[in-house]
Design an enzyme around this catalytic site. Structure first.
Site, short mmCIF file in Angstrom:
data_model
loop_
_atom_site.label_atom_id
_atom_site.label_comp_id
_atom_site.label_asym_id
_atom_site.label_seq_id
_atom_site.Cartn_x
_atom_site.Cartn_y
_atom_site.Cartn_z
N GLU A 1 0.83 -1.22 0.00
CA GLU A 1 0.00 0.00 0.00
C GLU A 1 0.86 1.26 0.00
O GLU A 1 0.76 2.08 0.92
CB GLU A 1 -0.89 0.03 1.25
CG GLU A 1 -1.83 -1.14 1.43
CD GLU A 1 -2.57 -1.09 2.78
OE1 GLU A 1 -2.20 -0.28 3.66
OE2 GLU A 1 -3.51 -1.86 2.95
N CYS B 1 -1.85 33.77 9.67
CA CYS B 1 -1.66 34.31 11.02
C CYS B 1 -1.50 33.20 12.05
O CYS B 1 -2.39 32.98 12.89
CB CYS B 1 -2.83 35.22 11.37
SG CYS B 1 -2.96 36.54 10.20
N GLU B 2 -0.43 32.49 11.97
CA GLU B 2 -0.08 31.43 12.92
C GLU B 2 1.45 31.37 12.95
O GLU B 2 2.09 31.43 11.89
CB GLU B 2 -0.54 30.04 12.42
CG GLU B 2 -2.01 29.88 12.16
CD GLU B 2 -2.80 29.41 13.37
OE1 GLU B 2 -2.19 29.05 14.40
OE2 GLU B 2 -4.03 29.44 13.28
N1 LLP Z 1 -1.74 2.18 4.32
C1 LLP Z 1 -2.33 2.68 5.42
C2 LLP Z 1 -3.29 1.87 6.15
C3 LLP Z 1 -2.01 3.98 5.84
O1 LLP Z 1 -2.58 4.48 6.93
C4 LLP Z 1 -1.07 4.76 5.10
C5 LLP Z 1 -0.72 6.10 5.51
C6 LLP Z 1 -0.50 4.18 3.95
C7 LLP Z 1 -0.86 2.88 3.60
C8 LLP Z 1 0.47 4.91 3.08
O2 LLP Z 1 1.64 5.23 3.76
P1 LLP Z 1 2.87 5.84 2.92
O3 LLP Z 1 3.31 4.78 1.94
O4 LLP Z 1 2.41 7.05 2.24
O5 LLP Z 1 3.88 6.11 3.97
N2 LLP Z 1 0.32 12.91 6.41
C9 LLP Z 1 1.53 12.22 6.84
C10 LLP Z 1 1.52 10.77 6.49
C11 LLP Z 1 0.33 10.04 7.05
C12 LLP Z 1 0.28 8.61 6.62
C13 LLP Z 1 -1.00 7.98 7.01
N3 LLP Z 1 -1.15 6.63 6.57
C14 LLP Z 1 2.74 12.95 6.23
O6 LLP Z 1 2.55 13.96 5.55
O7 LLP Z 1 3.87 12.54 6.48
#
Ligand code: LLP
Length: 413
Positions: free
Chosen positions: A273, A342-343
């Protein structure tokens, strides 16, 4: 994907300054080649292994990007009915969609069942009771796996580690066997898999091995008790190079660390994923300098890029490299690159070495393809910028910039 030609920054064969002038800033620019290369790295990395690459579309759910990935054979990891809708609209096959998330509502579950998705990655017993009930009403059997929390430390930021004890995700490893057995008796549930996602921006894949060993022991126990586990979902999480010192590992490294554990199983499918590793370094965010000021010893470069365009620095103290769009021979200074919101947390970079800039100069923030536009907001009534996709020397607008009227469009006037 990003390089200087002479003094000008280019994405593929297009000058960034040209795009910034034409489409205005803030502007998100993506490289098609980089997106394709990143996706294909998973295909190549897992070649010979029966795998479904379920793109975690929360990272970037732009319709054109999803369409492009669908054409390359991507499935999707979704976390809402909205994402399911987008995935199907983009032509992602329902049989390649897995549904994660702790709070799936009844309507969302019904939509997913009617769409015949590959499986639910359930995160609690009550959720499965709900899925079972709705599946019964629809006279269907819901394919299901549990997201199991293997309690391994992925060594990432505290807000994006998810596989450790004490966070809201998944079910405890210690409870998993009993819950699986209990749920396997439900009439409208078909247990088909196991799932774990241990965190995000993981730079050392060894945590995946620890998780795989635990999950494998669980699979063996479940199968010894009559369940048939067809899918092993190993989650997303591979990191990208935000800092010059970051040494991200590749999909092939991930394969090489988990497959020695899983290769003993025949006829099972591995699900991955990835989100960030597909889109993260395929995108930049371009803005421009509005004012400069100094306060005592501190220099500020005030730009039109705010936490509303890229919240990662404010939320996770994330580091993003910033480049001048026109290479500069001016002397370097240490400055905070900030936005107009404004933060105090409204910054793109703190105490950053950056060449002295002029008003109107364009700057480019690297690695903003993932969790950039996807997490952007309209706080301070700031319309969000356009998104463009570059393929060689061709440019396609894949989302128009918002206007203030757009911001008010659902309000009662
Ligand atoms: N699968 C599940 C169940 C997840 O919760 C996530 C990400 C992924 C796959 C994908 O993860 P990746 O391959 O993108 O690391 N907003 C945060 C990242 C939050 C990730 C949440 N879950 C940031 O900007 O670093």
């Amino acid at each position: 994907m990003l390089k200087y030609v002479g003094n000008d920054l280019f994405v593929e064969k297009v000058a960034v300054s040209k795009l910034a002038k034409k489409f205005g800033t803030p502007l998100y620019i993506y490289s098609q080649k980089k997106l394709e290369d990143n996706f294909n790295a998973y295909k190549i990395g897992f070649k010979g292994v029966d795998t479904v690459i379920c793109y975690a579309m929360k990272a970037n759910s732009n319709h054109s990007i999803l369409k492009l990935l669908a054409k390359l054979g991507a499935g999707a990891d979704i976390v809402s009915g909205g994402e399911l809708y987008r995935a199907l609209k983009a032509g992602i096959k329902s049989q390649k969609i897995v549904y994660s998330g702790v709070g799936k509502t009844a309507q969302e579950i019904e939509f997913a069942l009617k769409s015949n998705i590959l499986m639910f990655n359930a995160e609690s017993f009550e959720e499965v009771e709900q899925i079972n009930k709705i599946a019964g009403k629809l006279k269907k059997k819901a394919r299901l796996s549990f997201r199991v929390n293997p309690n391994v430390d992925a060594h990432t930021h505290k807000y994006i580690t998810t596989g450790k004890e004490g966070n809201k995700f998944g079910i405890r490893y210690e409870d998993a066997f009993d819950i699986y057995m209990k749920v396997s008796k439900m009439k409208n549930i078909e247990i088909v898999g196991v799932d774990s996602h241990i965190g995000s921006q993981i730079l050392d894949v060894s945590a995946f091995k620890l998780a795989a060993k635990k999950m494998s022991a669980l699979i063996d126990k479940l199968e010894a008790n009559g369940l048939n586990i067809k899918y092993i979902d190993i989650g997303g999480g591979l990191g990208i190079k935000y800092k010059s010192t970051d040494k991200p590992q590749k999909p092939i490294d991930l394969r090489n660390i988990v497959m020695p554990v899983y290769s003993k199983y025949k006829g099972k499918t591995i699900i991955v994923e990835p989100g960030r590793a597909i889109v993260g370094d395929a995108g930049i965010l371009v803005g421009e300098v509005v004012y400069r000021k100094t306060a005592g010893t501190k220099n500020f470069i005030i730009t039109n890029l705010a936490m509303t365009d890229l919240i990662r620095p404010a939320l996770y103290e994330a580091y993003h490299n910033v480049l001048p769009v026109k290479k500069s021979s001016k002397k370097q200074q240490i400055a905070d690159i900030v936005g107009p919101v404004c933060e105090s947390s409204d910054f793109i970079a703190k105490d950053r070495k950056f060449p002295v800039v002029e008003q109107g100069d364009f700057i480019a923030v690297e690695c903003t393809g993932a969790y950039g536009r996807a997490m952007a907001s309209q706080y301070n009534s700031r319309p969000r910028g356009a998104e463009v996709l570059v393929k060689c020397s061709k440019v396609k607008v894949i989302r128009k910039a918002e206007t203030v009227e757009d911001l008010m469009s659902k309000e009662v006037k």
